[in-house]
Design an enzyme around this catalytic site. Structure first.
Site, PDB file in Angstrom:
ATOM      1  N   SER A 129      -4.394  -1.883  -3.917  1.00 16.28           N
ATOM      2  CA  SER A 129      -5.274  -2.776  -2.997  1.00 16.28           C
ATOM      3  C   SER A 129      -6.393  -1.985  -2.886  1.00 16.28           C
ATOM      4  CB  SER A 129      -4.478  -2.827  -1.562  1.00 16.28           C
ATOM      5  OG  SER A 129      -5.424  -2.731  -0.584  1.00 16.28           O
ATOM      6  N   LYS A 130      -7.645  -3.041  -2.894  1.00 20.53           N
ATOM      7  CA  LYS A 130      -9.067  -2.459  -2.660  1.00 20.53           C
ATOM      8  C   LYS A 130      -8.981  -1.484  -1.054  1.00 20.53           C
ATOM      9  CE  LYS A 130     -10.726  -5.887  -5.507  1.00 20.53           C
ATOM     10  NZ  LYS A 130     -11.099  -7.098  -5.807  1.00 20.53           N
ATOM     11  N   ARG A 131      -7.930  -1.912  -0.468  1.00 19.35           N
ATOM     12  CA  ARG A 131      -7.984  -0.880   0.734  1.00 19.35           C
ATOM     13  C   ARG A 131      -7.403   0.466   0.571  1.00 19.35           C
ATOM     14  NH1 ARG A 131      -6.289  -6.091   3.177  1.00 19.35           N
ATOM     15  NH2 ARG A 131      -4.131  -5.416   2.220  1.00 19.35           N
ATOM     16  N   ASP A 132      -6.950   0.737  -0.607  1.00 16.40           N
ATOM     17  CA  ASP A 132      -6.498   2.088  -0.854  1.00 16.40           C
ATOM     18  C   ASP A 132      -7.732   3.071  -1.074  1.00 16.40           C
ATOM     19  OD1 ASP A 132      -3.890   0.850  -0.837  1.00 16.40           O
ATOM     20  OD2 ASP A 132      -3.627   1.233  -2.798  1.00 16.40           O
ATOM     21  N   GLN A 148     -10.960   2.547  -7.802  1.00 14.81           N
ATOM     22  CA  GLN A 148     -10.284   1.289  -8.588  1.00 14.81           C
ATOM     23  C   GLN A 148     -11.138   0.705  -9.342  1.00 14.81           C
ATOM     24  OE1 GLN A 148      -8.113  -1.004  -5.996  1.00 14.81           O
ATOM     25  NE2 GLN A 148      -7.524   0.827  -4.592  1.00 14.81           N
TER      26      GLN A 148
END
Ligand code: GLU
Length: 485
Positions: A257-260, A265
């Site tokens: 996820s882009k939140r990681d 990424q």
């Protein structure tokens, strides 16, 4: 006769090239190149709200950086952006309207939201219920007239065959089947702003561009039955579909996820940090695919040769940054020095460290680098103040024989002629210290390493001393001797 292979990567220019999209592009590329097919880039820019300025250029630049090329794209072909194909979509919208396979829908956002709320409260799955249900022809006509008079702009919905079964043999996942009744009702194919929706436009484009295989991420599986409905409505043959497995973060075990924020990424991130594109390509090619066997390092040519869609994995692919770093280091250490130096130069230059010894510094650290930006912190020793000694280093320096070793080595360096101060002459000096003091092995090398570099571990010692320079090495030795005596 076998079908011509034509595959496509169809990014929406809504941001930077994400690792998941790069994988889609890469597998389509490998598929096309393996079979001698055609690889197409089409830009899906119909979502005006999510449009990002420069998104298209950034996608293409990053693909090129990865070493991916293509045969057809908006750069060489007209109307390869969806925003340039609106007339085409309009033509097919009209065809479906005429045939009664689609209709104009006047329901408002507010009405839809209220209906959704009611359905949720009743424990039903939200779906669009045909707004004309139960109306006579006359009622229908007055409903439309009223809404048009009120300035309500209609959308166009596809009339879904609720009894239909939409199935395909997925190249990755095998048989997949959806019931028309579970699609959520007649869905919008043209928005109020006149733009087609993704699920409609994609079919028109894939058909007209003669796409033979649609290979994409499995987040699109639920879209496929909708697309099959459009193929059916227009009487076209659908391409083959393959939905690649999810990418999960190996640290969290969850969908990447882009939140990681701890995980890089975007391809741009790797590019900026100075990963080698060949390594990133190799790494991505193994996300959800492998050729079998233990080997993991493959050139692009080998991957094209070995690619086999039957080996696309059904289980999630783990995105493991440590593996990427291992792979990247493998590529860096095995690459020719001049190439690595060339790519490390900009980082050194920016740090003001592009001296005449820069290439030798890069050579010194080449075996340990994972990305080329690391060259800057790694060369701190040569440009920054002597580092603070850690506890382990201090303990080594407290050894009984240390002053003897350091004093002897300092004298050897002092006795050396500046012109003799070359990497190949430094090791013999350490050996001379061994001879003179009778101290060898760890007790010999460790104190010298710590006294000149401040650290217990580091690259090859004679070269480190050479790059530090005679004068600075003597300075460091003097300073440490003063400290410990
Ligand atoms: N524009 C879509 C996306 O970026 C492409 C989906 C497809 O390949 O059909 O997800």
């Amino acid at each position: 006769m076998t079908k011509k292979i034509r595959v496509r990567y169809a990014p929406s220019p809504t941001g930077l090239l994400h690792i998941g999209n790069a994988r889609t592009a890469l597998f389509n590329y490998l598929y096309a190149r393996h079979y001698g097919g055609t690889f197409i880039i089409r830009i899906e820019d119909t979502d005006r709200k999510r449009h990002v300025e420069d998104g298209e250029r950034s996608q293409l630049d990053n693909l090129r950086w990865l070493g991916i090329d293509w045969d057809e794209s908006p750069e060489t072909h007209e109307n390869y952006r969806q925003s340039e194909r609106l007339d085409l979509y309009q033509k097919y919208i009209e065809e479906l309207l005429e045939k009664g396979l689609a209709y104009k829908s006047y329901v408002t956002e507010e009405e839809l939201a209220a209906e959704r709320e009611r359905q949720e409260a009743a424990g039903e799955t939200p779906r669009y219920v045909n707004e004309f249900l139960g109306m006579s022809e006359a009622e229908k006509a007055s409903y439309i007239a009223e809404r048009e008079a009120a300035g309500i702009v209609p959308t166009v919905r596809l009339a879904v065959n609720e009894a239909g079964i939409y199935k395909w043999t997925d190249m990755v996942k095998g048989e997949i089947e959806f019931e028309g009744a579970n699609i959520g009702g007649d869905w919008v194919i043209q928005k109020k702003d006149g733009y087609p929706t993704y699920n409609f436009a994609v079919v028109i484009d894939d058909h007209l561009m003669e796409i033979s295989h649609v290979i994409r991420g499995d987040d699109h599986i639920a879209n496929t039955p909708k697309q099959l409905m459009v193929y059916e409505a227009l009487g076209w043959e659908a391409p083959e579909f393959g939905h690649m497995t999810l990418i999960i973060n190996s640290e969290t075990g969850k969908k990447l996820s882009k939140r990681d924020t701890n995980t890089l990424q975007f391809i741009e991130d790797y590019r900026k940090k100075g990963y080698l594109p060949e390594a990133v390509f190799n790494f991505i090619a193994l996300l959800g695919w492998n050729p079998g066997g233990e080997e993991e390092i493959f050139s692009q040519e080998q991957l094209i040769e070995l690619f086999d869609e039957a080996r696309l994995s059904k289980s999630p692919a783990a995105f493991d940054q440590k593996k990427l770093d291992w792979m990247s280091n493998d590529y860096i250490k095995n690459a020719p020095l001049d190439l690595i130096f060339d790519k490390a130069k900009p980082y050194l230059e920016e740090a003001g460290r592009l001296t005449d010894k820069a290439e030798k510094m890069v050579a010194l650290y080449q075996p340990q680098m994972k990305s080329l930006d690391e060259i800057v912190p790694l060369t701190d020793l040569f440009f920054e103040a002597f580092p603070e000694l850690g506890r382990a280093e201090q303990e080594v320096l407290a050894g009984e024989t240390v002053p003897l070793v350091l004093e002897s080595f300092k004298q050897k360096l002092e006795a050396m002629d500046e012109s003799d101060f070359q990497p190949e002459n430094i090791f013999p000096q350490i050996k001379a210290v061994q001879k003179e003091t009778g101290i060898k092995g760890k007790n010999l090398f460790m104190p010298i390493r710590i006294a000149v570099s401040g650290e217990m571990h580091g690259p090859e010692l004679p070269n480190t001393i050479y790059l530090l320079g005679r004068e600075k090495s003597i300075q460091h030795l003097t300073m440490i001797l003063e400290k410990i005596q």
